[in-house]
Design a protein around this motif. Structure first.
Motif, PDB file in Angstrom:
ATOM      1  N   UNK A 233      -5.468 -30.187  13.159  1.00 58.23           N
ATOM      2  CA  UNK A 233      -6.905 -30.175  13.402  1.00 58.23           C
ATOM      3  C   UNK A 233      -7.291 -31.439  14.167  1.00 58.23           C
ATOM      4  N   UNK A 234      -7.928 -31.253  15.299  1.00 61.28           N
ATOM      5  CA  UNK A 234      -8.419 -32.374  16.114  1.00 61.28           C
ATOM      6  C   UNK A 234      -9.942 -32.355  16.050  1.00 61.28           C
ATOM      7  N   UNK A 235     -10.524 -33.387  15.473  1.00 65.64           N
ATOM      8  CA  UNK A 235     -11.978 -33.437  15.291  1.00 65.64           C
ATOM      9  C   UNK A 235     -12.602 -34.368  16.319  1.00 65.64           C
ATOM     10  N   UNK A 236     -13.366 -33.804  17.249  1.00 71.92           N
ATOM     11  CA  UNK A 236     -14.089 -34.589  18.245  1.00 71.92           C
ATOM     12  C   UNK A 236     -15.574 -34.538  17.881  1.00 71.92           C
ATOM     13  N   UNK A 237     -15.997 -35.482  17.048  1.00 71.47           N
ATOM     14  CA  UNK A 237     -17.386 -35.536  16.599  1.00 71.47           C
ATOM     15  C   UNK A 237     -18.096 -36.734  17.200  1.00 71.47           C
ATOM     16  N   UNK A 238     -19.245 -36.501  17.818  1.00 66.95           N
ATOM     17  CA  UNK A 238     -20.007 -37.574  18.452  1.00 66.95           C
ATOM     18  C   UNK A 238     -21.430 -37.567  17.908  1.00 66.95           C
ATOM     19  N   UNK A 239     -21.859 -38.689  17.371  1.00 72.62           N
ATOM     20  CA  UNK A 239     -23.224 -38.798  16.860  1.00 72.62           C
ATOM     21  C   UNK A 239     -24.240 -38.537  17.975  1.00 72.62           C
ATOM     22  N   UNK A 240     -25.222 -37.693  17.676  1.00 75.31           N
ATOM     23  CA  UNK A 240     -26.281 -37.420  18.639  1.00 75.31           C
ATOM     24  C   UNK A 240     -25.939 -36.405  19.702  1.00 75.31           C
ATOM     25  N   UNK A 241     -24.741 -35.821  19.675  1.00 73.97           N
ATOM     26  CA  UNK A 241     -24.353 -34.863  20.712  1.00 73.97           C
ATOM     27  C   UNK A 241     -25.278 -33.646  20.707  1.00 73.97           C
ATOM     28  N   UNK A 242     -25.733 -33.275  21.883  1.00 72.28           N
ATOM     29  CA  UNK A 242     -26.580 -32.093  22.059  1.00 72.28           C
ATOM     30  C   UNK A 242     -25.766 -30.963  22.681  1.00 72.28           C
TER      31      UNK A 242
END
Length: 215
Positions: free
Chosen positions: A49-58
């Motif tokens: 599992x590769x998690x690409x999470x970015x705060x504020x992403x729209x």
């Protein structure tokens, strides 16, 4: 050979703690607490599992205050950087509810549709032919008394309709859909993010979806 799942997400994938007060340095849930980590543990060693999470992403909106948050500009580079993979989970849209964007639930879903469209057209070459799972974000919790009042205030009712339009978009593009709001709820603490127990519920539910879709 391991099956690889890429998550294209926002702060709930990043692991934002609802207790963050926007004054002290930000804290995030530990890897094993975040829903992506829970999903990894549940899926086991045959999956990556590769998690690409970015705060504020729209989905598609350019934020004039918090720059570099537009998912439309990022999904292709993310896919190319993490290729090859068997499945991409698109789990963004909550930030589109910010007051500064003034968009409807249908427009938020249409923004997510653009991400789906880009993902589908990026197949081939070294990216492969991944399955696409579009996740409808859970409705907002109580916002009025929290740190996000000025940023999201008044969007609670709007947030309840987002997932149903996501389902329409998923059906239109012929991709898989999951409504996160059927298993988790946003925190009462900040109205936006998931507490640890909700991360666990979401991770377990998403593991089932992954197994159902790619085996």
């Amino acid at each position: 050979m391991k099956k690889t799942v890429l998550i294209f997400g926002d702060s709930n994938t990043w692991g934002w703690k609802p207790s963050n007060d926007m004054v002290k340095p930000l804290e995030r849930w530990e890897d094993e607490v975040r829903w992506a980590g829970v999903m990894q543990a549940e899926l086991g060693d045959d999956y990556k599992v590769i998690a690409d999470g970015l705060n504020g992403r729209t989905t598609v909106w350019n934020d004039p205050i918090e720059e570099y948050r537009c998912g439309k500009d990022q999904i292709i580079p993310t896919m190319d950087a993490q290729a090859p993979f068997d499945m991409i989970i698109i789990f963004v849209g909550t930030n589109d509810l910010k007051v500064r964007y003034t968009v409807t639930p249908q427009d938020i879903a249409n923004g997510a549709g653009i991400l789906v469209d880009k993902a589908l057209h990026q197949v081939g070459d070294y990216v492969g032919d991944p399955k696409v799972l579009l996740v409808g974000p859970p409705p907002l919790g109580p916002i009025a008394d929290g740190v996000f009042n000025l940023m999201f205030g008044g969007s609670e009712e709007k947030s309840k309709d987002v997932a149903k339009y996501y389902k329409i978009v998923a059906d239109t593009y012929g991709v898989h859909f999951f409504d996160a709001g059927t298993v988790v709820k946003s925190s009462d603490e900040d109205g936006l993010h998931l507490q640890a127990d909700q991360h666990k519920l979401l991770g377990l539910a998403m593991a089932k979806e992954v197994k159902k879709i790619i085996g």
